[in-house]
Design an enzyme around this catalytic site. Structure first.
Site, PDB file in Angstrom:
ATOM      1  N   GLU A  14       8.898  -4.164  10.679  1.00  0.00           N
ATOM      2  CA  GLU A  14       9.627  -3.116  10.033  1.00  0.00           C
ATOM      3  C   GLU A  14       9.785  -2.295  11.389  1.00  0.00           C
ATOM      4  O   GLU A  14       9.407  -2.261  12.884  1.00  0.00           O
ATOM      5  CB  GLU A  14       8.031  -2.300   9.544  1.00  0.00           C
TER       6      GLU A  14
ATOM      7  N   ASP B 246      -1.109  -6.344  -0.520  1.00  0.00           N
ATOM      8  CA  ASP B 246      -1.788  -5.688   0.825  1.00  0.00           C
ATOM      9  C   ASP B 246      -2.353  -4.947   0.485  1.00  0.00           C
ATOM     10  O   ASP B 246      -3.826  -4.818   0.150  1.00  0.00           O
ATOM     11  CB  ASP B 246      -0.840  -4.361   0.152  1.00  0.00           C
TER      12      ASP B 246
ATOM     13  N   LYS C 264      -1.001  -9.492   2.602  1.00  0.00           N
ATOM     14  CA  LYS C 264      -0.668  -9.060   3.625  1.00  0.00           C
ATOM     15  C   LYS C 264      -1.964  -8.206   4.272  1.00  0.00           C
ATOM     16  O   LYS C 264      -2.048  -7.063   3.685  1.00  0.00           O
ATOM     17  CB  LYS C 264       0.526  -8.117   3.390  1.00  0.00           C
TER      18      LYS C 264
ATOM     19  N   GLU D  95      -1.455  -5.965   8.425  1.00  0.00           N
ATOM     20  CA  GLU D  95      -0.965  -4.935   9.518  1.00  0.00           C
ATOM     21  C   GLU D  95      -1.605  -5.854  10.837  1.00  0.00           C
ATOM     22  O   GLU D  95      -2.615  -5.481  10.822  1.00  0.00           O
ATOM     23  CB  GLU D  95      -0.650  -3.751   9.117  1.00  0.00           C
TER      24      GLU D  95
ATOM     25  N   ASP E  49       0.673  -1.141   0.152  1.00  0.00           N
ATOM     26  CA  ASP E  49      -0.127  -0.145  -0.153  1.00  0.00           C
ATOM     27  C   ASP E  49       0.876   1.505  -0.123  1.00  0.00           C
ATOM     28  O   ASP E  49       0.337   1.820  -0.559  1.00  0.00           O
ATOM     29  CB  ASP E  49      -0.848   0.150   0.908  1.00  0.00           C
ATOM     30  N   SER E  50       1.931   1.329  -0.230  1.00  0.00           N
ATOM     31  CA  SER E  50       3.235   2.223  -0.063  1.00  0.00           C
ATOM     32  C   SER E  50       2.979   2.855  -1.846  1.00  0.00           C
ATOM     33  O   SER E  50       3.410   3.967  -1.844  1.00  0.00           O
ATOM     34  CB  SER E  50       4.586   1.681   0.233  1.00  0.00           C
TER      35      SER E  50
HETATM   36  O1  KIV Z   1       3.395  -0.652   1.816  1.00  0.00           O
HETATM   37  C1  KIV Z   1       4.868  -1.659   1.621  1.00  0.00           C
HETATM   38  O2  KIV Z   1       5.370  -1.263   0.542  1.00  0.00           O
HETATM   39  C2  KIV Z   1       4.719  -2.459   2.778  1.00  0.00           C
HETATM   40  C3  KIV Z   1       6.646  -2.587   2.609  1.00  0.00           C
HETATM   41  C4  KIV Z   1       7.540  -1.445   2.996  1.00  0.00           C
HETATM   42  C5  KIV Z   1       6.870  -3.907   3.780  1.00  0.00           C
HETATM   43  O3  KIV Z   1       4.025  -2.611   3.435  1.00  0.00           O
END
Ligand code: KIV
Length: 289
Positions: free
Chosen positions: A189, A90, A120, A122, A51-52
């Site tokens: 992280e 994510d 993924k 969080e 989600d970055s």
């Molecule tokens: O969203 C992302 O890029 C991440 C990584 C930094 C692990 O969660």
């Protein structure tokens, strides 16, 4: 006869095996077809549609605004560029905070419509029940603990976590909880190296570090940070392996100069009539005069 090496598809069981064999896992974010192709061609193990994307591609200040639809759009593009690497997508903020059913539906969309092979999410102990539910639905889960950027408003900033004994113990409990719930790997992280080492020793599932030191079972970075194409301040753990921003800027400036001076395009960079078309056009033109 020489044959090209068979493409050994990276799967969830293979990622787990890597830890048993003591082989490190390489993971990089990918957001579109070209970044997926590069991850694939470099032979990296895992492509994470993080989600970055909100910050490094879409220009938001944090990961909080990115939607499930946007994540799906990017996941589909990455799917088209991958063959061997494992595709993890994510679950964005808001897609797993309302209830179990909504979480399951969001994850299923990433798998069925986006082509993700795992999701993924969080959070540690408080996400254990959701992880269990997703795994029950045959969706492999990569957990993510430590600095969780979706918690920005609660944390008040992007700072390293687990720096006191009580905070470290809480994170150790998070790590154990996600493993017990059935996660196949966990992203660690921004935390002290010593804490990540403890987790890596205690867990059976691989730890994938980002700002968690070299003792993790694998490492993940954001594509744009790794290739030097980021615009924000650089975190301590980021190593830019290239300067694509500098190289691209230089190319763009040269293009501008060449256009302004008539140096681009040249005759060699232009299409041409064949001699017969040219001859015919010229004789027609003469007749019309
Ligand atoms: O969203 C992302 O890029 C991440 C990584 C930094 C692990 O969660």
């Amino acid at each position: 006869m020489d044959r090209p090496a068979a493409v050994s598809k990276i799967t969830v069981p293979l990622i787990l095996e890597r830890k048993l064999r003591g082989e490190k896992i390489s993971c990089l974010t990918a957001y579109d077809y070209p970044t997926a192709r590069l991850v694939e061609e470099a032979g990296l193990d895992v492509a994470l549609v993080g989600d970055s994307v909100a910050q490094v591609v879409l220009g938001y200040d944090s990961t909080i605004p990115v939607t499930l639809e946007e994540m799906l759009h990017h996941t589909r593009a990455v799917r088209r560029g991958l063959r061997r690497a494992l595709l993890v997508a994510d679950l964005p903020y808001g897609s797993f905070h309302v209830g179990e059913k909504e979480t399951l539906l969001a994850a299923l969309r990433l798998v069925k419509e986006g082509g993700a092979e795992a999701v993924k999410l969080e959070g540690g102990q408080k996400r254990a029940a959701l992880i269990r539910r997703l795994v029950e639905a045959e969706i492999p889960v990569m957990a993510h603990i430590g600095l969780t950027p979706q918690s920005l408003n609660r944390l008040g900033g992007y700072t390293a976590q687990g720096r006191t004994v009580s905070a470290a113990n809480e994170l150790l409990a998070d790590a154990q909880a996600v493993e017990d719930a059935g996660a196949f790997a966990v992203v660690l992280e921004a935390m002290p190296r010593e804490l990540a080492l403890q987790m890596t020793r205690r867990l059976k599932i691989p730890t994938i570090g980002i700002g968690a030191g070299p003792d993790c079972d694998g490492q993940v970075l954001v594509f744009h940070d790794l290739v030097g194409l980021s615009f924000g301040p650089r975190a301590k753990f980021v190593r830019p392996y290239a300067d694509l921003r500098g190289a691209a800027l230089q190319a763009l400036k040269q293009f501008k100069t060449d256009v302004e001076h008539g140096a681009y395009p040249t005759d060699g960079e232009s299409y041409h009539w064949s001699p017969s078309v040219r001859e015919q056009f010229e004789s027609d033109a003469v007749r019309k005069v």
